[in-house]
Design an enzyme around this catalytic site. Sequence first.
Site, PDB file in Angstrom:
ATOM      1  N   ARG A  12       0.833  -1.207   0.000  1.00  0.00           N
ATOM      2  CA  ARG A  12       0.000   0.000   0.000  1.00  0.00           C
ATOM      3  C   ARG A  12       0.867   1.256   0.000  1.00  0.00           C
ATOM      4  NH1 ARG A  12      -5.107   0.017   0.782  1.00  0.00           N
ATOM      5  NH2 ARG A  12      -5.085  -1.945   1.985  1.00  0.00           N
ATOM      6  N   GLU A  35       0.450  -7.832  -3.860  1.00  0.00           N
ATOM      7  CA  GLU A  35      -0.756  -7.017  -4.050  1.00  0.00           C
ATOM      8  C   GLU A  35      -0.404  -5.531  -4.033  1.00  0.00           C
ATOM      9  OE1 GLU A  35      -4.277  -5.460  -1.113  1.00  0.00           O
ATOM     10  OE2 GLU A  35      -3.697  -7.552  -0.897  1.00  0.00           O
ATOM     11  N   THR A  64      -7.956  -3.493  -2.463  1.00  0.00           N
ATOM     12  CA  THR A  64      -8.926  -2.405  -2.311  1.00  0.00           C
ATOM     13  C   THR A  64      -9.719  -2.220  -3.611  1.00  0.00           C
ATOM     14  OG1 THR A  64      -7.222  -1.394  -0.895  1.00  0.00           O
ATOM     15  CG2 THR A  64      -9.234  -0.135  -1.223  1.00  0.00           C
ATOM     16  N   LYS A 124     -10.395 -13.635   2.948  1.00  0.00           N
ATOM     17  CA  LYS A 124      -9.474 -12.798   3.709  1.00  0.00           C
ATOM     18  C   LYS A 124     -10.181 -12.384   4.996  1.00  0.00           C
ATOM     19  CE  LYS A 124      -9.074  -8.279   2.850  1.00  0.00           C
ATOM     20  NZ  LYS A 124      -8.679  -6.977   2.279  1.00  0.00           N
ATOM     21  N   GLY A 154      -3.023  -7.422  11.286  1.00  0.00           N
ATOM     22  CA  GLY A 154      -2.589  -7.865  12.608  1.00  0.00           C
ATOM     23  C   GLY A 154      -1.792  -9.154  12.585  1.00  0.00           C
ATOM     24  N   GLY A 174       0.830  -6.315   5.481  1.00  0.00           N
ATOM     25  CA  GLY A 174       0.801  -4.939   5.008  1.00  0.00           C
ATOM     26  C   GLY A 174       1.959  -4.124   5.543  1.00  0.00           C
TER      27      GLY A 174
END
Length: 204
Positions: A12, A35, A64, A124, A154, A174
């Site tokens: 991201r 991703e 997203t 997910k 997490g 992430g």
Amino acid sequence: MSTHRHIIAILRGITPAETIAVCDALVAAGITMIEVPLNSPEPLVSIAAAAKQFKGRAEIGAGTVLSIKDVDAVAAAGGTFIVSPDTHPEVIVRTRDKGLLSYPGVFTPSDAFSALRAGATGLKFFPAEVLGPKGIKAMKAVLPPAVPLYAVGGANPDNFSEYFAAGCAGFGLGTYIFKPGMSAADVGERARTAVAAYDAGQTK
């Protein structure tokens, strides 16, 4: 590809200029699902470049993803999987119609079955830190055993073993694995730690 590890690196905020070097570090470490969330700068440029560069070596997808239009754009860019924060049936159906893999975000049994009825490839669990391994384990009991479950939000190498014990097949990583501004070397180091923890969990 050699051993397939169910680890999705979520980049991201990555820019097209950083994408190839960061993906290279991930693939070298053994992470082959990458991703690029669509709320990153010029995500389709990054996806197209990475899909071309790593064809046959890694799966490049988008996160997203909220609309059919997004699915079409990712498919056109060469992406091979779609990750969504929700279980929009039209998005899941379009994803599969385009020949892409679908990993929608779920939080409840209703979400999970709605996604599976629409054709989801895997689920997910997000945010996993709120559900926790206990919540995921309870839901796993009623889900088809062959469906791969991913803990996202997490999950990190310190708690992989707890999520494996709950029935998860893999993880989405992430901010643990990438934050804007991190060097490719730093990403590679974290990726190696994640792969080692994943492999250790798989052998137990």
